[in-house]
Design a protein around this motif. Structure first.
Motif, PDB file in Angstrom:
ATOM      1  N   PRO A  39       0.811  -1.226   0.000  1.00  0.00           N
ATOM      2  CA  PRO A  39       0.000   0.000   0.000  1.00  0.00           C
ATOM      3  C   PRO A  39       0.841   1.272   0.000  1.00  0.00           C
ATOM      4  N   GLU A  40       1.939   1.287   0.786  1.00  0.00           N
ATOM      5  CA  GLU A  40       2.789   2.476   0.818  1.00  0.00           C
ATOM      6  C   GLU A  40       3.501   2.683  -0.517  1.00  0.00           C
ATOM      7  N   VAL A  41       3.980   1.595  -1.114  1.00  0.00           N
ATOM      8  CA  VAL A  41       4.673   1.706  -2.398  1.00  0.00           C
ATOM      9  C   VAL A  41       3.714   2.200  -3.472  1.00  0.00           C
ATOM     10  N   ALA A  42       2.513   1.619  -3.511  1.00  0.00           N
ATOM     11  CA  ALA A  42       1.541   2.029  -4.521  1.00  0.00           C
ATOM     12  C   ALA A  42       1.164   3.496  -4.358  1.00  0.00           C
ATOM     13  N   ALA A  43       1.030   3.944  -3.112  1.00  0.00           N
ATOM     14  CA  ALA A  43       0.673   5.349  -2.881  1.00  0.00           C
ATOM     15  C   ALA A  43       1.794   6.283  -3.297  1.00  0.00           C
ATOM     16  N   ALA A  44       3.046   5.836  -3.170  1.00  0.00           N
ATOM     17  CA  ALA A  44       4.180   6.692  -3.501  1.00  0.00           C
ATOM     18  C   ALA A  44       4.538   6.640  -4.981  1.00  0.00           C
ATOM     19  N   ALA A  45       4.146   5.580  -5.677  1.00  0.00           N
ATOM     20  CA  ALA A  45       4.515   5.417  -7.084  1.00  0.00           C
ATOM     21  C   ALA A  45       3.703   6.344  -7.976  1.00  0.00           C
ATOM     22  N   ASP A  46       4.335   6.803  -9.035  1.00  0.00           N
ATOM     23  CA  ASP A  46       3.631   7.608 -10.030  1.00  0.00           C
ATOM     24  C   ASP A  46       2.973   6.739 -11.091  1.00  0.00           C
ATOM     25  N   PHE A  47       3.533   5.557 -11.320  1.00  0.00           N
ATOM     26  CA  PHE A  47       2.970   4.675 -12.342  1.00  0.00           C
ATOM     27  C   PHE A  47       3.568   3.287 -12.181  1.00  0.00           C
ATOM     28  N   ALA A  48       2.949   2.313 -12.828  1.00  0.00           N
ATOM     29  CA  ALA A  48       3.491   0.971 -12.939  1.00  0.00           C
ATOM     30  C   ALA A  48       3.829   0.703 -14.398  1.00  0.00           C
ATOM     31  N   THR A  81      17.082   6.896 -13.109  1.00  0.00           N
ATOM     32  CA  THR A  81      17.403   7.090 -11.709  1.00  0.00           C
ATOM     33  C   THR A  81      17.660   8.564 -11.449  1.00  0.00           C
ATOM     34  N   GLY A  82      17.400   8.962 -10.223  1.00  0.00           N
ATOM     35  CA  GLY A  82      17.517  10.366  -9.869  1.00  0.00           C
ATOM     36  C   GLY A  82      16.138  10.974  -9.720  1.00  0.00           C
ATOM     37  N   PRO A  83      16.049  12.218  -9.281  1.00  0.00           N
ATOM     38  CA  PRO A  83      14.746  12.850  -9.087  1.00  0.00           C
ATOM     39  C   PRO A  83      13.893  12.790 -10.350  1.00  0.00           C
ATOM     40  N   GLY A  84      12.690  12.334 -10.203  1.00  0.00           N
ATOM     41  CA  GLY A  84      11.781  12.201 -11.344  1.00  0.00           C
ATOM     42  C   GLY A  84      10.667  11.245 -11.004  1.00  0.00           C
ATOM     43  N   PRO A  85       9.867  10.864 -11.996  1.00  0.00           N
ATOM     44  CA  PRO A  85       8.759   9.943 -11.733  1.00  0.00           C
ATOM     45  C   PRO A  85       9.259   8.630 -11.133  1.00  0.00           C
ATOM     46  N   ARG A  86       8.455   8.086 -10.217  1.00  0.00           N
ATOM     47  CA  ARG A  86       8.766   6.806  -9.590  1.00  0.00           C
ATOM     48  C   ARG A  86       7.853   5.739 -10.185  1.00  0.00           C
ATOM     49  N   GLY A  87       8.449   4.688 -10.722  1.00  0.00           N
ATOM     50  CA  GLY A  87       7.680   3.608 -11.319  1.00  0.00           C
ATOM     51  C   GLY A  87       7.905   2.297 -10.607  1.00  0.00           C
ATOM     52  N   VAL A 128      -3.857  -2.846 -11.683  1.00  0.00           N
ATOM     53  CA  VAL A 128      -4.643  -1.680 -11.284  1.00  0.00           C
ATOM     54  C   VAL A 128      -5.264  -1.911  -9.904  1.00  0.00           C
ATOM     55  N   ALA A 129      -5.820  -3.097  -9.678  1.00  0.00           N
ATOM     56  CA  ALA A 129      -6.451  -3.412  -8.401  1.00  0.00           C
ATOM     57  C   ALA A 129      -5.444  -3.414  -7.252  1.00  0.00           C
ATOM     58  N   ALA A 130      -4.171  -3.641  -7.556  1.00  0.00           N
ATOM     59  CA  ALA A 130      -3.141  -3.624  -6.520  1.00  0.00           C
ATOM     60  C   ALA A 130      -2.798  -2.217  -6.064  1.00  0.00           C
ATOM     61  N   GLY A 131      -3.397  -1.206  -6.693  1.00  0.00           N
ATOM     62  CA  GLY A 131      -3.186   0.171  -6.266  1.00  0.00           C
ATOM     63  C   GLY A 131      -2.452   1.033  -7.257  1.00  0.00           C
ATOM     64  N   PHE A 132      -2.383   0.588  -8.517  1.00  0.00           N
ATOM     65  CA  PHE A 132      -1.663   1.342  -9.539  1.00  0.00           C
ATOM     66  C   PHE A 132      -2.627   1.757 -10.643  1.00  0.00           C
ATOM     67  N   PRO A 133      -3.325   2.885 -10.475  1.00  0.00           N
ATOM     68  CA  PRO A 133      -4.287   3.295 -11.504  1.00  0.00           C
ATOM     69  C   PRO A 133      -3.634   3.727 -12.807  1.00  0.00           C
ATOM     70  N   ARG A 134      -2.346   4.093 -12.755  1.00  0.00           N
ATOM     71  CA  ARG A 134      -1.616   4.431 -13.979  1.00  0.00           C
ATOM     72  C   ARG A 134      -0.725   3.249 -14.342  1.00  0.00           C
TER      73      ARG A 134
END
Length: 300
Positions: A39-48, A81-87, A128-134
């Protein structure tokens, strides 16, 4: 203290975000995420990210996993890697519906299109059901474009989701491949463009000395877009193309062009708002608006 380096709960352990994205961005492998942290990873991720490829004959010079290697390779370049979107990178889908032109050749493992659509629907909905709407799907096998698209359409009517499909093959334009390879056609199955792509990621898997040029069947002499599916073009040996044009330097150029474009697409996508959830009723106009079926000034 920086958000990504603070400790969680005073235990001295790094927080979930800094542990899975130590460089503040890039891709975290889904297979390494403990279930309790999902849940924490999915909330912090920008996309899968989901790579989709195929196990298919590409000629005696390319590995059976060419489409899979390229899909995984470019999926890995969707976030640097580095500051930017987290996948979060999910394991690749290896098997696909393969065309009649390659099914008879050794090593091709093909599943029926209706099975592929159902399977991909379940995989995409599960992510998507695991918490990754993108979800970004990076494709390496042309026949997947139709089955993945059908699966995406199905899932988008059941879940709130933004599903993005990118085919690495299309990230470099025909004009650019002409600039790299010259006038001879380079973009066919197993041809110079795809072979160079493989040389850009895994040159040790390519055997350029195993084949000579096999000029592909000419395209139709029209300038309009079309899709042509034939049982077996001629000449054809489960592949065709001018392999003498392929090189590692061309493969590096392909990556130099395609990688940043994929990241540009991802950056624009994650910056846009998510869509509304799906519903069981059609759109209802806000109060005060004319009904959608009304025609101003109409008369019977």
């Amino acid at each position: 203290m920086d958000e990504l380096t603070r400790s969680r709960g005073g235990t001295g352990r790094p927080d979930t975000v800094s542990r899975h994205w130590p460089d503040r961005g890039g891709l975290a492998p889904a297979t390494r995420i403990p279930g309790g942290e999902l849940p924490e990873v999915a909330a912090a991720a920008d996309f899968a990210v989901l790579p989709v490829g195929a196990v298919e004959w590409h000629g005696p010079h390319l590995p059976l996993g060419t489409d899979l290697i390229l899909a995984e390779g470019f999926a890995g370049e969707s976030a640097v890697t580095g500051p930017g979107p987290r996948g979060v990178l999910f394991p690749a889908v290896p098997y696909a519906a393969c065309p009649g032109q390659t099914r008879p050749w050794p090593g091709t493992v093909s599943i029926r299109p209706e099975v592929a659509v159902g399977y991909l629907s379940d995989v995409i909905e599960g992510i998507v059901a695991a918490g990754f709407p993108r979800l970004l799907v990076v494709n390496g096998h042309d026949a997947n474009m139709s089955t993945v698209r059908a699966a995406m359409e199905w899932v988008s009517g059941r879940r709130q989701a933004s599903l993005l499909l990118v085919n690495w093959f299309q990230l470099v334009t025909p004009a650019e491949t002409t600039e790299i390879y010259g006038d001879p056609s380079a973009r066919g199955h197993g041809g110079a463009y795809e072979t160079s792509g493989m040389l850009g990621f895994d040159p040790g898997a390519v055997r350029l000395d195993a084949v000579t040029d096999l000029p592909p069947k000419p395209k139709l002499p029209v300038g309009h877009p079309y899709v042509l599916v034939e049982s077996r073009p001629n000449p054809w040996e489960g592949w065709s193309g001018y392999l003498s044009l392929a090189s590692e330097s061309a493969g590096r150029r392909v990556r130099e062009l395609a990688g940043p474009r994929l990241r540009e697409i991802v950056a624009a996508w994650v910056a846009a708002p998510l869509p509304d959830p799906p519903g069981d009723t059609p759109f209802v106009a806000p109060a005060g608006d004319a009904p959608l079926s009304a025609s101003a000034g109409s008369s019977s």
